[in-house]
Design a protein around this motif. Structure first.
Motif, PDB file in Angstrom:
ATOM      1  N   HIS A  40       4.016  11.969  -1.319  1.00  0.00           N
ATOM      2  CA  HIS A  40       4.901  11.259  -2.245  1.00  0.00           C
ATOM      3  C   HIS A  40       6.341  11.473  -1.802  1.00  0.00           C
ATOM      4  O   HIS A  40       6.683  12.558  -1.325  1.00  0.00           O
ATOM      5  CB  HIS A  40       4.712  11.792  -3.677  1.00  0.00           C
ATOM      6  CG  HIS A  40       5.260  10.861  -4.705  1.00  0.00           C
ATOM      7  ND1 HIS A  40       6.591  10.837  -5.045  1.00  0.00           N
ATOM      8  CD2 HIS A  40       4.657   9.898  -5.437  1.00  0.00           C
ATOM      9  CE1 HIS A  40       6.783   9.890  -5.954  1.00  0.00           C
ATOM     10  NE2 HIS A  40       5.625   9.309  -6.210  1.00  0.00           N
ATOM     11  N   ARG A  41       7.148  10.432  -1.955  1.00  0.00           N
ATOM     12  CA  ARG A  41       8.557  10.552  -1.567  1.00  0.00           C
ATOM     13  C   ARG A  41       9.291  11.648  -2.341  1.00  0.00           C
ATOM     14  O   ARG A  41      10.083  12.401  -1.806  1.00  0.00           O
ATOM     15  CB  ARG A  41       9.251   9.192  -1.768  1.00  0.00           C
ATOM     16  CG  ARG A  41      10.775   9.205  -1.693  1.00  0.00           C
ATOM     17  CD  ARG A  41      11.313   9.648  -0.332  1.00  0.00           C
ATOM     18  NE  ARG A  41      10.907   8.842   0.770  1.00  0.00           N
ATOM     19  CZ  ARG A  41      11.504   7.693   1.141  1.00  0.00           C
ATOM     20  NH1 ARG A  41      12.533   7.259   0.485  1.00  0.00           N
ATOM     21  NH2 ARG A  41      11.057   7.019   2.172  1.00  0.00           N
ATOM     22  N   PRO A 100       0.797  -1.239   0.000  1.00  0.00           N
ATOM     23  CA  PRO A 100       0.000   0.000   0.000  1.00  0.00           C
ATOM     24  C   PRO A 100       0.826   1.283   0.000  1.00  0.00           C
ATOM     25  O   PRO A 100       0.300   2.341  -0.355  1.00  0.00           O
ATOM     26  CB  PRO A 100      -0.831  -0.106   1.294  1.00  0.00           C
ATOM     27  CG  PRO A 100      -0.133  -1.104   2.147  1.00  0.00           C
ATOM     28  CD  PRO A 100       0.584  -2.044   1.211  1.00  0.00           C
ATOM     29  N   ALA A 101       2.117   1.205   0.359  1.00  0.00           N
ATOM     30  CA  ALA A 101       2.921   2.430   0.285  1.00  0.00           C
ATOM     31  C   ALA A 101       3.365   2.704  -1.152  1.00  0.00           C
ATOM     32  O   ALA A 101       3.916   3.765  -1.458  1.00  0.00           O
ATOM     33  CB  ALA A 101       4.155   2.305   1.194  1.00  0.00           C
ATOM     34  N   ARG A 135       3.509  20.134   5.054  1.00  0.00           N
ATOM     35  CA  ARG A 135       4.338  18.979   4.652  1.00  0.00           C
ATOM     36  C   ARG A 135       4.277  18.704   3.151  1.00  0.00           C
ATOM     37  O   ARG A 135       4.809  17.699   2.678  1.00  0.00           O
ATOM     38  CB  ARG A 135       3.882  17.735   5.420  1.00  0.00           C
ATOM     39  CG  ARG A 135       4.271  17.785   6.885  1.00  0.00           C
ATOM     40  CD  ARG A 135       3.574  16.735   7.699  1.00  0.00           C
ATOM     41  NE  ARG A 135       3.932  16.851   9.107  1.00  0.00           N
ATOM     42  CZ  ARG A 135       3.483  17.774   9.938  1.00  0.00           C
ATOM     43  NH1 ARG A 135       2.642  18.700   9.494  1.00  0.00           N
ATOM     44  NH2 ARG A 135       3.875  17.808  11.197  1.00  0.00           N
ATOM     45  N   MET A 191      -4.687   7.714   2.614  1.00  0.00           N
ATOM     46  CA  MET A 191      -4.183   7.010   1.439  1.00  0.00           C
ATOM     47  C   MET A 191      -4.393   7.881   0.197  1.00  0.00           C
ATOM     48  O   MET A 191      -5.430   8.526   0.057  1.00  0.00           O
ATOM     49  CB  MET A 191      -4.910   5.669   1.285  1.00  0.00           C
ATOM     50  CG  MET A 191      -4.494   4.660   2.305  1.00  0.00           C
ATOM     51  SD  MET A 191      -2.780   4.161   1.998  1.00  0.00           S
ATOM     52  CE  MET A 191      -2.021   4.526   3.529  1.00  0.00           C
ATOM     53  N   GLY A 192      -3.386   7.868  -0.671  1.00  0.00           N
ATOM     54  CA  GLY A 192      -3.497   8.683  -1.885  1.00  0.00           C
ATOM     55  C   GLY A 192      -2.999  10.107  -1.696  1.00  0.00           C
ATOM     56  O   GLY A 192      -3.178  10.946  -2.571  1.00  0.00           O
TER      57      GLY A 192
END
Ligand code: CMC
Length: 395
Positions: free
Chosen positions: A270-271, A226-227, A323, A266-267
């Motif tokens: 992003h890294r 899920p990640a 963030r 969720m969604g």
């Protein structure tokens, strides 16, 4: 640390050099072989993008026609593969089936082990791109007990996938043109994304000179969580939980901010993108077009309304703003897939279908790179110091 650096999660390590995809997370830029994702999504087709990723340049008209023909020649699966599907439990998650079947292709195409032959590598890529729609769709058909149907080479790649998913032998099937267009765009947006977890896995597995289908199967396994690719499925599950709970959205947003709670929206986030994901911008418009067209009595209308509201709440929330947590591509793709009638358990398979070209192009690039070596990260050892073995009856 002596001669190596400690970098958990590879936050600042470039594991390879590549000419395929350029990504600037601060500027929100994504280029395939130099071409902006926005232009490709608007003007190109998925197979043209496949050609571009694999062959470095956009094809001429003739090259594209030849490539499309070549892919159509490889769409069939060996007849024996269907028995491999039949070995799975009917309630297996389609991702589990796809990991297994793609890995099993290595048992069918022995010539694909000629990984130092560039022509053979291209053939492996063509085989994989051509067979993925059938493998993906059959994983669904098998899970619901629908008979397997064969690919149709008179259809486009996206049309054929919808035919493989939804047609039944007893009735003619015509895919909805809006769904075909949406699928083409979604697949283009997902085609490659440089060194994410699944692509790095394909490279790492392939760096030992393993069979390409086995290396790609490893990438599919990595995508599942899920990640990563599993987020599109997790988004819909979360929206369903929100709907069922009847609790206000603020409750869920507060939970996502609570550091003692493992729940995350969720969604979102992003890294690499600390700005709006350029893919999310495109797919957001697509989602709105499709949702606006849905009949008022669509069973998922309430869920879609929650998705739209949640997007706004999070975009205006100080925690998320501070963030740089924006909706990512998975937030919208799940909503679109659901509206197209694609079941939630298939969402990550859809991602795998589209990302296959990225994985195999990256693998091909690595195998053709003289400087490439087996991937072998180091570690920071935190365990016991050297000590003597004590026989069990003396412990
Ligand atoms: N909900 C709430 N808080 C979040 C979220 C979220 N979705 N994502 C990140 N944060 C917070 C996180 O708690 C941290 O806060 P603080 O600085 O106060 O400790 C901060 O934002 C930075 O997050 P991070 O965990 O350091 O970021 P990361 O780069 O390690 O993780 C991520 C990126 C995508 C795994 C993460 O944002 C996440 O779990 N998102 C939800 C799952 C998701 O949508 N994944 C799809 C990713 S895009 C497609 C793909 O790659 O497959």
């Amino acid at each position: 640390l002596g001669y190596f650096t400690y970098d958990p999660g590879f936050m600042s390590t470039a594991s390879c050099s590549s000419e395929i995809t350029y990504l600037d997370g601060d500027a929100g830029t994504l280029l395939y072989r130099g071409y902006p994702i926005e232009q490709l999504a608007e003007h190109s087709s998925f197979l043209e993008v496949c050609y571009l990723l694999l062959n470095k340049t956009l094809p001429t008209k003739q090259e594209l026609a030849d490539f499309e023909y070549m892919i159509s020649r490889h769409t069939m699966l060996h007849d024996q593969v269907q028995y491999f599907f039949r070995g799975f439990r009917r309630d297996a998650h389609p991702m589990a089936t796809v990991v297994g079947v793609v890995g099993a292709l290595s048992a069918f195409y022995h010539d694909d082990m000629n990984i130092h032959d560039p022509e053979q590598r291209k053939r492996s890529a063509h085989r994989l791109i051509a067979k993925m729609p059938t493998i993906a769709a059959w994983s669904y058909r098998y899970s619901v007990g629908l008979p397997f149907v064969y690919p149709r080479n008179d259809l486009s790649y996206a049309e054929d996938f919808l035919h493989l998913m939804f047609s039944v032998p007893t009735e003619p099937y015509t895919p909805d043109p809006l769904h075909v267009k949406a699928l083409e765009v979604i697949m283009i947006l997902h085609a490659d994304h440089e060194q994410n977890a699944s692509t790095s896995t394909v490279r790492l597995a392939g760096s030992s000179e393993a069979n390409p289908f086995a290396a790609v199967a490893a990438g599919i396994a990595s995508l599942w969580g899920p990640a990563h690719g599993g987020a599109n499925e997790a988004v819909i599950n979360m929206l369903r939980d929100i709907e069922k709970s009847g609790l206000p959205l603020s409750h869920w947003v507060d939970r996502a901010k609570d550091k003692n709670d493992r729940f995350r929206l969720m969604g979102f986030g992003h890294r690499v993108y600390k700005n709006y994901d350029p893919r999310a911008k495109i797919i957001r418009e697509l989602a709105n077009d499709i949702l606006d067209r849905l009949p008022a009595n669509d069973p998922n209308q309430k869920l879609f309304a929650i998705a739209r509201e949640l997007e706004q709440v999070a975009l205006n929330d100080e925690y998320f703003k501070a963030r740089n947590l924006y909706p990512n591509v998975d937030f919208y793709s799940g909503v679109i897939f659901l509206s197209m009638g694609i079941p939630v358990s298939m969402f990550t398979v859809m991602f795998a279908l589209a990302r296959t070209i990225g994985w195999i192009s990256q693998w091909d690039e690595m195998m053709g790179d003289e400087e490439s070596r087996i991937g072998r990260p180091r570690q920071l050892y935190m365990g016991a110091e050297s000590r003597d073995y004590v026989p069990v009856n003396e412990r």
